[in-house]
Design an enzyme around this catalytic site. Structure first.
Site: not given
Ligand code: NDP
Ligand code: 2IT
Length: 447
Positions: A126, A166
């Site tokens: 990561k 992420d």
């Molecule tokens: P994005 O940046 O696309 O979206 C993040 C969302 O979460 C936004 O709505 C953001 O709001 C909100 N957010 C972030 N930080 C905070 C905080 N501290 N408090 C409240 N709201 C918050 O990210 P993703 O959708 O990609 O990721 C979301 C989650 O999913 C994370 O935990 C990530 O690790 C996990 N994840 C992502 C994967 C991926 O493929 N993208 C895979 C597996 C897990 P704002 O815009 O106001 O910051």
């Molecule tokens: O938390 C996660 O699994 C991710 N942000 C996706 C990682 C990836 O390599 O696609």
């Protein structure tokens, strides 16, 4: 057993005392895996879990760049190369002002188990930076990504370490990072996943994490002969994961009533249907707006400033924003309102107390490392397509994703079913992930 776990955690704490999120992720694994290790002769006396808690390599580096006013800004970049026993390091990059060593180490640690669960040959890593993409111009984002990659490129490669997105890193950022890597290495290769379709990306990768989280909820419901159709769903976040969890849940006949961002949540009693979701996608992905602006188009909805959506009555909750966003008080509210399924799209969104509360009530609770594994699994499928130099259809990738999610669910049942029949998905996911990585580490010797 208690004392064994305590003794182990004391060792890990001594070394990582200023890393609360990392310790939180480790203790959850220790509590579930140490009793299993004790019951299996082959893992005894090998200190495998201790080895897994020490990253193979931690990179920290300066990321200097020039903002639109001409000022020189300095950010801190990281890459945690946690474990490569079963494949090259694989995991996302997070750009968010809260990023630090503890958060990235917890994410890298969880990634090792998650990636093993997918059954694909991927180790865990990561990275990211304490850079805040909010209100930055496109040019600033590009210059930042280029500076970040001008150091990271020496440490990654398609057979070494393959970053992805992420929080704060989506298609646009992956594009700038890829462009810089290609320029520096003079090599067009699948070194990042989440790429655009015309330059090596995979269909369904943008959708995969959110879709997978819903598929996992379906599998859980099926164990009680139930389906998602007609269920009320609360979702937090409004980014990549939340958007596609909302899309899939709605397609399968559920009613999603909330979305959020760091400023608060919106509640739409009538449900966020496909048309409303299209508005949210335009608002968040193109205009980079705030979720509260949903009300300008849909004034019947309500906005709750500074709050999280867990007080809203629902059958299924899907936290899809960030770590530790479901506290014990939130868990109590969810349970009191009849919520009986929690499928985590985010990584470690529920605090340990909240998890214990869900499990004490025997509701169906899936930890992120199982339920959100669809994202990285589809990254693995993107890597396969890159190596084969072919592109699979939407249907083909989606079918593989569904199969992988259902395999993960089966593995959780295998290792997590209790004597009364309750499926403890935390134990199941941790042991299943551990076994695969531990067996590889044993075979490869002390390295
Ligand atoms: P994005 O940046 O696309 O979206 C993040 C969302 O979460 C936004 O709505 C953001 O709001 C909100 N957010 C972030 N930080 C905070 C905080 N501290 N408090 C409240 N709201 C918050 O990210 P993703 O959708 O990609 O990721 C979301 C989650 O999913 C994370 O935990 C990530 O690790 C996990 N994840 C992502 C994967 C991926 O493929 N993208 C895979 C597996 C897990 P704002 O815009 O106001 O910051
Ligand atoms: O938390 C996660 O699994 C991710 N942000 C996706 C990682 C990836 O390599 O696609």
């Amino acid at each position: 057993m208690e004392s064994k776990i305590k003794e182990f955690m004391n060792l890990v704490k001594q070394r990582n005392q200023f890393e609360p999120e990392f310790l939180q992720a480790v203790v959850e694994v220790a509590e579930t895996v140490i009793p299993y290790i004790a019951s299996q002769e082959i893992y005894n006396g090998k200190n495998i879990l201790l080895r897994m808690c020490e990253p193979e390599r931690v990179l920290m580096f300066r990321v200097p760049w020039i903002d639109d006013t001409g000022e020189i800004v300095v950010n801190r970049g990281f890459r945690i190369e946690m474990n490569s026993a079963i494949g090259p390091y694989k995991g996302g990059l997070r750009f968010h002002p809260t990023v630090n060593l503890s958060i990235l180490k917890f994410l890298a640690f969880e990634q090792v188990f998650k990636n093993a669960l997918t059954t694909l040959p991927m180790g865990g890593g990561k990275g990211g930076a304490d850079f805040d993409p909010k209100e930055k111009s496109d040019g600033e984002i590009m210059r930042f990504c280029q500076s970040f990659m001008s150091e990271l490129f020496r440490h990654i490669g398609p057979n070494t370490d393959i970053p992805a997105g992420d929080i704060g890193v989506g298609g646009r950022e992956i594009g700038y990072l890829f462009g810089m890597y290609k320029k520096l290495r003079n090599e067009f290769t699948g070194v990042l996943t989440g790429k655009g379709m015309s330059w090596g990306g995979s269909l369904i990768r943008p959708e995969a994490t959110g879709y997978g989280t819903v598929y996992f909820a379906q599998s859980m419901l099926a164990t009680r002969k139930d389906t998602i159709k007609g269920k009320v769903v609360t979702i937090s976040g409004s980014g990549n994961v939340a958007q596609y969890a909302c899309e899939k849940a709605t397609q399968l006949g559920a009613k999603v009533v909330t979305l959020s961002d760091s400023s608060g949540y919106i509640y739409d009693e009538d449900g966020i249907d496909a048309e409303k979701l299209a508005f949210v996608m335009e608002l968040k992905n193109k205009k980079r707006g705030r979720i509260s602006e949903y009300l300008t188009k849909y004034p019947k909805a309500k906005f709750f400033k500074g709050e999280r959506p867990w007080a809203v009555k629902c059958d299924i909750a899907m936290p899809c924003a960030t770590q530790n966003e479901v506290h014990i008080e939130d868990a109590k509210k969810l349970l009191a309102n009849g919520c009986y399924v929690v499928s985590e799209g985010a990584n470690m969104p529920s605090t340990p107390d909240a998890v214990h509360a869900f499990q004490a009530e025997k509701i169906m609770y899936a930890p992120g490392k199982a339920s959100n594994a669809g994202g990285v699994a589809t990254s693995g499928l993107e890597m396969s397509q890159n190596s084969l130099r072919i592109v699979w259809t939407r249907e083909e990738v989606d079918e593989r994703l569904q199969k992988i999610m259902s395999n993960i669910h089966e593995n959780c049942i295998k290792y997590g079913t209790k004597s009364d029949g309750y499926i403890d998905y935390v134990t199941g996911a941790n042991i299943a992930g551990f076994v695969k990585v531990a067996d590889a580490m044993l075979a490869q010797g002390v390295v």
